[in-house]
Design an enzyme around this catalytic site. Structure first.
Site, PDB file in Angstrom:
ATOM      1  N   LEU A  57       0.834  -1.218   0.000  1.00 44.00           N
ATOM      2  CA  LEU A  57       0.000   0.000   0.000  1.00 44.00           C
ATOM      3  C   LEU A  57       0.864   1.262   0.000  1.00 44.00           C
ATOM      4  CD1 LEU A  57      -3.039   0.281   2.466  1.00 44.00           C
ATOM      5  CD2 LEU A  57      -2.151   2.148   1.069  1.00 44.00           C
ATOM      6  N   ALA A  58       1.446   1.577  -1.153  1.00 36.28           N
ATOM      7  CA  ALA A  58       2.363   2.721  -1.229  1.00 36.28           C
ATOM      8  C   ALA A  58       2.412   3.206  -2.677  1.00 36.28           C
ATOM      9  CB  ALA A  58       3.751   2.316  -0.747  1.00 36.28           C
ATOM     10  N   GLU A  59       1.799   4.350  -2.934  1.00 37.85           N
ATOM     11  CA  GLU A  59       1.636   4.813  -4.317  1.00 37.85           C
ATOM     12  C   GLU A  59       2.945   5.272  -4.951  1.00 37.85           C
ATOM     13  OE1 GLU A  59      -0.410   5.406  -1.830  1.00 37.85           O
ATOM     14  OE2 GLU A  59      -2.234   4.434  -2.538  1.00 37.85           O
ATOM     15  N   PHE A  82      -7.869   5.071  -5.966  1.00 36.16           N
ATOM     16  CA  PHE A  82      -8.709   6.248  -6.188  1.00 36.16           C
ATOM     17  C   PHE A  82      -7.760   7.388  -6.552  1.00 36.16           C
ATOM     18  CE2 PHE A  82     -11.534   3.690  -3.688  1.00 36.16           C
ATOM     19  CZ  PHE A  82     -12.830   4.073  -4.034  1.00 36.16           C
ATOM     20  N   ALA A  83      -8.183   8.238  -7.466  1.00 40.24           N
ATOM     21  CA  ALA A  83      -7.316   9.351  -7.881  1.00 40.24           C
ATOM     22  C   ALA A  83      -6.912  10.208  -6.683  1.00 40.24           C
ATOM     23  CB  ALA A  83      -8.022  10.208  -8.922  1.00 40.24           C
ATOM     24  N   PHE A  85      -5.800   9.318  -4.052  1.00 38.25           N
ATOM     25  CA  PHE A  85      -4.635   8.753  -3.364  1.00 38.25           C
ATOM     26  C   PHE A  85      -3.382   8.758  -4.232  1.00 38.25           C
ATOM     27  CE2 PHE A  85      -8.314   6.147  -1.587  1.00 38.25           C
ATOM     28  CZ  PHE A  85      -8.619   7.126  -0.646  1.00 38.25           C
ATOM     29  N   PRO A  88       0.722  10.773  -2.936  1.00 34.88           N
ATOM     30  CA  PRO A  88       2.026  10.248  -2.494  1.00 34.88           C
ATOM     31  C   PRO A  88       2.958   9.955  -3.673  1.00 34.88           C
ATOM     32  CG  PRO A  88       0.258   9.193  -1.271  1.00 34.88           C
ATOM     33  CD  PRO A  88      -0.400  10.006  -2.371  1.00 34.88           C
ATOM     34  N   HIS A 128     -12.819  10.445  -1.882  1.00 34.55           N
ATOM     35  CA  HIS A 128     -13.144   9.427  -2.879  1.00 34.55           C
ATOM     36  C   HIS A 128     -13.981  10.063  -3.981  1.00 34.55           C
ATOM     37  CE1 HIS A 128     -12.357   7.099   0.799  1.00 34.55           C
ATOM     38  NE2 HIS A 128     -11.988   6.113   0.019  1.00 34.55           N
TER      39      HIS A 128
END
Ligand code: TPP
Lengths: 326, 325
Positions: A57-59, A82-83, A85, A88, A128
């Site tokens: 879980l790390a963009e 989701f855009a 997010f 990062p 969201h």
């Protein structure tokens, strides 16, 4: 074959995975779950965990690692859940992905796609629901593409995947299941740098993109019953803009209404307005009209507030009529 | 695995080449020819050893700005690094587009990096992932300063490499300072072994100022990585023998910091060991130094005379050419 937009995207990804072994998908929950919206449902089963990868879980990690693999010959397609997010990964996209070809004087390239669902009207609250495209419409080297329906989505996504330049591909969540149409075959690819004239018109032109294109077409059809000829231009390429098509279409109608779900100030449609003002101001018959979201930080969750946020789009018909009568 | 004889002469050549180029770079900076210098002086020891242990045909590297010795040992020529320093058209790293010391050359398997620190850690993971997917051998080396370990990308990269078991050799070049901020104001750990533990990857600390011990330590690590592909975190203890860059005077350093650094010059240490163990004679060393000095004079002249990028190339290569805006 008639499909909704999420299924069209699913099919497009599937066809491309079959076509080219260098392509792989990576994102959060895209494997055994098949993605938050089902864009990759069943694809890990079909292609294996090496080609449809669940990422930690790390963009920044997703985009940064994808870029490295693209430098070594792979063609990654990242999914940001989701855009909202994507931020990062902003540094990786802005400082690395968009600049790679330029900064290496064409020695390296970044053939990669970053897909992300965006947009409000689904009671997703602040994080969201956002329309984040304007932040990325200021990065020469990156392309920002937004499809407006199932057929375009599949045919544009394929071109994006086959492009040797990086593409941010934004999909409106509300368009995923609300729009259904016949999609093209496995080789139907539409240009990702060209706006599409969805409807010709001589009295007024609505310029928009994404979900609002279908809305604009409906309004144009309604106004046609009143005897007005309203054109609809789908920008498709949010960055860079297809200026030639925009100018030609605007000249043909003389009046322009711009529509976007993002906050009004600093919106990409303001750039379209600037291009029109700079190039063809005296060929226009009325001031350029912008319809966009109020300048509040994001889409609130409560239905009353969400509706209030999106109210501007409900005024499209009357605003278009008013512009025609100007 | 059969061990090839250690080529001390080659390592000495690379060490002296890097050091003398660095010295010339500073001269050019003071003379107003080079706008910016950021130095690897004091970081050379392990880099020289590492360059010998890598195989450029299959391995890749994602370096940072203090890695002049490493890129010189990985295909960059003396001429190409001077062209880079002076932002000349034929600079193979970026054609004069990036600031100097921003490496990148596909032919040499050197990834391009930017200025925001630590982003290259993730790119290294990506290359390792690609090698794995393509069924190719090879390891990827990436480097970073100790201050840069605070960045999120550092941690994302270590975690991704661990989860996907990627053959990346992550190296922290620990000179115990980040621009002006002292180590104790940057992080509280005594060393970075905790990160190895946290991400479940092997960790080793090496004396990065010592070519010989670095060679032995890195040889073992790299052999293990080749036998069984996996990530490894190495902390190379080094010294920064200059200010942070030419835009900094280093006046904030205290006496203790200064003395510590100056006593650990990799060149002096290697020279003493080579002589003590009779691996290279004083005459041979002098001969090498003279040859390199001549070479540097030659390429300095060539690079100064080389063409600047043409102004009309400004808009080239934003997108794949022919497509364009
Ligand atoms: C993201 C980012 N923030 C700030 C800087 C400015 N900057 C360049 S180098 C540096 C210090 C880096 O220290 P360290 O990581 O210890 O590496 P060293 O220079 O000591 O080798 C800083 C603050 C930068 N390049 N990137």
């Amino acid at each position: 074959m008639k499909l909704n937009m999420i299924d069209a995207i699913h099919l497009g990804l599937q066809e491309e995975l079959v076509r080219d072994e260098k392509i792989y998908l990576i994102g959060e929950d895209i494997g055994r779950k098949g993605g938050a919206f089902g864009a990759t449902k069943g694809l890990q089963e079909q292609f294996g965990a090496d080609r449809v990868m669940d990422a930690p879980l790390a963009e920044s990690g997703i985009v940064g690692m994808a870029l490295g693999s693209a430098m070594a010959g792979m063609r990654p397609v990242c999914e940001i859940q989701f855009a909202d997010f994507i931020f990062p990964a902003f540094n990786q996209i802005y400082s690395e992905v968009s600049k790679l070809r330029y900064r290496t004087n064409n020695d390296f390239e970044a053939p990669m796609v970053i897909r992300a669902p965006y947009g409000g009207g689904i009671q997703g609250g602040l994080y969201h629901s956002q329309s984040i495209e304007s932040f990325f419409a200021h990065m020469p080297g990156l392309r920002v593409v937004i499809p407006s329906g199932p057929r375009d989505a599949k045919a544009l996504l394929k071109t994006a995947i086959r492009s040797n330049d990086p593409v941010l591909f934004l999909e409106h969540k509300k368009a995923y299941r609300s729009l259904v149409e016949v999609v093209g075959d496995a080789e139907e690819c539409f240009p990702i740098d060209q706006a599409i004239m969805k409807k010709q018109g001589t009295d007024c032109l609505i310029i928009t993109y994404g979900l609002f294109v279908s809305k604009a077409v409906k309004v144009a059809e309604k106004l046609a019953e009143e005897g007005y000829s309203v054109g609809v231009l789908d920008l498709v390429s949010i960055y860079p803009l297809d200026q030639a098509t925009i100018l030609d279409a605007a000249k043909a109608s003389g009046k322009v209404l711009l529509l976007s779900e993002g906050n009004k100030e600093g919106n990409v449609i303001s750039e379209v307005a600037a291009v029109l003002a700079e190039e063809i101001l005296f060929e226009l018959d009325a001031p350029i009209k912008r319809l966009a979201a109020p300048d509040v930080p994001a889409v609130p969750n409560a239905k009353t507030l969400e509706d209030a946020y999106l109210h501007f789009s409900e005024t499209l018909e009357e605003e278009t009529r008013a512009l025609i009568l100007f | 695995m059969q061990k090839t004889a250690i080529n001390y002469e080659k390592m000495y050549e690379l060490l002296i080449l890097a050091r003398k180029i660095d010295e010339r770079f500073w001269q050019l900076n003071r003379a107003g020819e080079a706008p910016f210098v950021i130095s690897g002086k004091g970081h050379e020891g392990f880099q020289v050893a590492l360059a010998q242990l890598l195989n450029q045909k299959i391995d890749w590297m994602a370096p940072y700005y203090r890695d002049l010795p490493l890129v010189l040992g990985f295909g960059e020529t003396p001429k190409s690094v001077f062209l880079n320093l002076l932002s000349k058209a034929d600079d193979t790293n970026s054609g004069g587009r990036q600031m100097a010391f921003h490496w990148g050359n596909q032919a040499n398997h050197i990834l391009s990096h930017s200025s925001p620190v630590t982003t290259q850690f993730l790119h290294a993971c990506g290359v390792a992932l690609a090698l794995k997917k393509q069924g190719q051998p090879g390891i990827v080396v990436t480097t970073v300063g100790d201050g840069s370990t605070s960045q999120g990308d550092f941690h994302e990269a270590l975690n991704f490499a661990s989860v996907f078991n990627l053959p990346v050799l992550f190296i922290i070049e620990n000179n115990h300072i980040a621009m002006s901020v002292a180590q104790e104001d940057q992080y509280k750990q005594k060393d970075f072994s905790g990160f190895g533990q946290a991400y479940q990857i092997k960790y080793a600390k090496i004396d990065g100022t010592n070519v010989m011990s670095s060679y032995q330590d890195l040889q073992k690590i790299i052999e293990e990585m080749r036998a069984e592909p996996q990530p490894v975190l190495v902390e190379a203890d080094v010294v920064r023998l200059t200010a942070h860059s030419s835009d900094d005077d280093g006046s904030y350093l205290n006496e203790q910091e200064r003395n510590y650094q100056e006593n650990k010059d990799p060149v002096t240490i290697f020279q003493q060991e080579l002589l003590a163990q009779q691996l290279l004679s004083q005459e041979k060393m002098t001969e090498i130094e003279e040859q390199i000095s001549d070479l540097i004079d030659e390429v300095t002249e060539e690079a100064l005379a080389a063409a600047d990028p043409a102004a009309d190339t400004l808009e080239q290569f934003v997108y794949e050419e022919g497509e364009g805006k």
